[in-house]
Design a protein around this motif. Structure first.
Motif, PDB file in Angstrom:
ATOM      1  N   ARG A 159      24.121   0.815   9.317  1.00 35.87           N
ATOM      2  CA  ARG A 159      25.020   0.021   8.456  1.00 35.87           C
ATOM      3  C   ARG A 159      25.391   0.829   7.215  1.00 35.87           C
ATOM      4  O   ARG A 159      26.570   0.896   6.833  1.00 35.87           O
ATOM      5  CB  ARG A 159      24.331  -1.289   8.061  1.00 35.87           C
ATOM      6  CG  ARG A 159      25.189  -2.190   7.201  1.00 35.87           C
ATOM      7  CD  ARG A 159      24.467  -3.478   6.880  1.00 35.87           C
ATOM      8  NE  ARG A 159      25.280  -4.346   6.041  1.00 35.87           N
ATOM      9  CZ  ARG A 159      24.848  -5.487   5.530  1.00 35.87           C
ATOM     10  NH1 ARG A 159      23.624  -5.927   5.794  1.00 35.87           N
ATOM     11  NH2 ARG A 159      25.633  -6.213   4.763  1.00 35.87           N
ATOM     12  N   MET A 160      24.387   1.463   6.581  1.00 34.62           N
ATOM     13  CA  MET A 160      24.635   2.282   5.400  1.00 34.62           C
ATOM     14  C   MET A 160      25.563   3.448   5.754  1.00 34.62           C
ATOM     15  O   MET A 160      26.518   3.738   5.023  1.00 34.62           O
ATOM     16  CB  MET A 160      23.311   2.804   4.830  1.00 34.62           C
ATOM     17  CG  MET A 160      23.467   3.692   3.617  1.00 34.62           C
ATOM     18  SD  MET A 160      21.888   4.198   2.880  1.00 34.62           S
ATOM     19  CE  MET A 160      21.237   5.295   4.129  1.00 34.62           C
ATOM     20  N   LEU A 177      30.977   5.898   5.552  1.00 28.56           N
ATOM     21  CA  LEU A 177      32.121   6.515   6.241  1.00 28.56           C
ATOM     22  C   LEU A 177      33.450   5.868   5.862  1.00 28.56           C
ATOM     23  O   LEU A 177      34.466   6.555   5.775  1.00 28.56           O
ATOM     24  CB  LEU A 177      31.939   6.423   7.760  1.00 28.56           C
ATOM     25  CG  LEU A 177      30.955   7.387   8.392  1.00 28.56           C
ATOM     26  CD1 LEU A 177      30.807   7.093   9.880  1.00 28.56           C
ATOM     27  CD2 LEU A 177      31.375   8.832   8.172  1.00 28.56           C
ATOM     28  N   VAL A 178      33.431   4.550   5.635  1.00 28.52           N
ATOM     29  CA  VAL A 178      34.688   3.860   5.308  1.00 28.52           C
ATOM     30  C   VAL A 178      34.861   3.640   3.802  1.00 28.52           C
ATOM     31  O   VAL A 178      35.786   2.953   3.380  1.00 28.52           O
ATOM     32  CB  VAL A 178      34.817   2.521   6.070  1.00 28.52           C
ATOM     33  CG1 VAL A 178      34.862   2.766   7.572  1.00 28.52           C
ATOM     34  CG2 VAL A 178      33.723   1.546   5.703  1.00 28.52           C
ATOM     35  N   GLY A 179      33.970   4.233   3.004  1.00 29.35           N
ATOM     36  CA  GLY A 179      34.106   4.149   1.555  1.00 29.35           C
ATOM     37  C   GLY A 179      33.745   2.803   0.948  1.00 29.35           C
ATOM     38  O   GLY A 179      34.223   2.468  -0.131  1.00 29.35           O
ATOM     39  N   ARG A 180      32.881   2.039   1.628  1.00 28.63           N
ATOM     40  CA  ARG A 180      32.529   0.714   1.114  1.00 28.63           C
ATOM     41  C   ARG A 180      31.056   0.584   0.729  1.00 28.63           C
ATOM     42  O   ARG A 180      30.568  -0.518   0.518  1.00 28.63           O
ATOM     43  CB  ARG A 180      32.885  -0.347   2.167  1.00 28.63           C
ATOM     44  CG  ARG A 180      34.393  -0.442   2.367  1.00 28.63           C
ATOM     45  CD  ARG A 180      34.834  -1.497   3.362  1.00 28.63           C
ATOM     46  NE  ARG A 180      34.053  -2.713   3.290  1.00 28.63           N
ATOM     47  CZ  ARG A 180      33.759  -3.481   4.343  1.00 28.63           C
ATOM     48  NH1 ARG A 180      34.167  -3.147   5.540  1.00 28.63           N
ATOM     49  NH2 ARG A 180      33.054  -4.577   4.198  1.00 28.63           N
ATOM     50  N   ARG A 199      25.599  -3.983  -5.955  1.00 28.67           N
ATOM     51  CA  ARG A 199      25.083  -5.337  -5.761  1.00 28.67           C
ATOM     52  C   ARG A 199      23.560  -5.330  -5.659  1.00 28.67           C
ATOM     53  O   ARG A 199      22.877  -6.193  -6.224  1.00 28.67           O
ATOM     54  CB  ARG A 199      25.704  -5.934  -4.494  1.00 28.67           C
ATOM     55  CG  ARG A 199      25.442  -7.405  -4.288  1.00 28.67           C
ATOM     56  CD  ARG A 199      26.338  -7.962  -3.185  1.00 28.67           C
ATOM     57  NE  ARG A 199      26.030  -7.452  -1.876  1.00 28.67           N
ATOM     58  CZ  ARG A 199      25.160  -8.017  -1.038  1.00 28.67           C
ATOM     59  NH1 ARG A 199      24.516  -9.115  -1.390  1.00 28.67           N
ATOM     60  NH2 ARG A 199      24.952  -7.495   0.148  1.00 28.67           N
ATOM     61  N   ALA A 200      23.007  -4.343  -4.974  1.00 23.24           N
ATOM     62  CA  ALA A 200      21.551  -4.236  -4.840  1.00 23.24           C
ATOM     63  C   ALA A 200      20.891  -3.967  -6.189  1.00 23.24           C
ATOM     64  O   ALA A 200      19.851  -4.551  -6.514  1.00 23.24           O
ATOM     65  CB  ALA A 200      21.200  -3.134  -3.849  1.00 23.24           C
ATOM     66  N   THR A 201      21.513  -3.111  -6.989  1.00 19.55           N
ATOM     67  CA  THR A 201      20.979  -2.805  -8.316  1.00 19.55           C
ATOM     68  C   THR A 201      21.030  -4.037  -9.207  1.00 19.55           C
ATOM     69  O   THR A 201      20.059  -4.355  -9.898  1.00 19.55           O
ATOM     70  CB  THR A 201      21.776  -1.650  -8.957  1.00 19.55           C
ATOM     71  OG1 THR A 201      21.689  -0.512  -8.099  1.00 19.55           O
ATOM     72  CG2 THR A 201      21.243  -1.305 -10.329  1.00 19.55           C
TER      73      THR A 201
END
Length: 119
Positions: free
Chosen positions: A88-89, A94-97, A104-106
């Motif tokens: 997933r990461m 790869l798609v710049g997202r 958000r995690a931070t």
């Protein structure tokens, strides 16, 4: 893992925080690519490439944890969720997202600390 994690959504944010260093993420991407290549070789050439895939897939990622991040791989506590999160990461990168997810995690960690210290 110091946090008690009960859902994949919680794990995902934890996973991202454990992969905060770009160098560690790069090593994970290398491992992911090598793991996929080994899987293809196992199907096309010989099943023995599955063993190779474990070494070349996990090796770079674990170097990223032990040497770069100086933490323990999430694979030890949640192997299936960790594998899903690796790809997933990689896909998000790869798609710049990936950056919004890292942010958000931070933020979730900071808010969680504030909530914990308020009690």
């Amino acid at each position: 893992m110091s946090e008690r994690i009960t859902t994949y959504a919680e794990f995902w944010l934890y996973y991202l925080r454990e992969h905060s260093h770009p160098g560690s993420r790069a090593l994970h991407y290398v491992g992911s690519i090598c793991g996929l290549a080994s899987l293809a070789a196992a199907v096309l050439v010989s099943p023995w490439f599955l063993l190779v895939g474990l070494v070349v897939g996990y090796g770079p990622a674990w170097i990223g944890h032990f040497v770069v991040e100086k933490n323990k791989p999430a694979t030890f506590g949640h192997p299936f969720w960790s594998l899903i999160s690796d790809y997933r990461m990689f896909g998000l990168a790869l798609v710049g997202r990936l950056r919004p997810e890292l942010n958000r995690a931070t933020l979730a960690a900071k808010v969680g600390k504030q909530l914990t210290s308020a009690n």
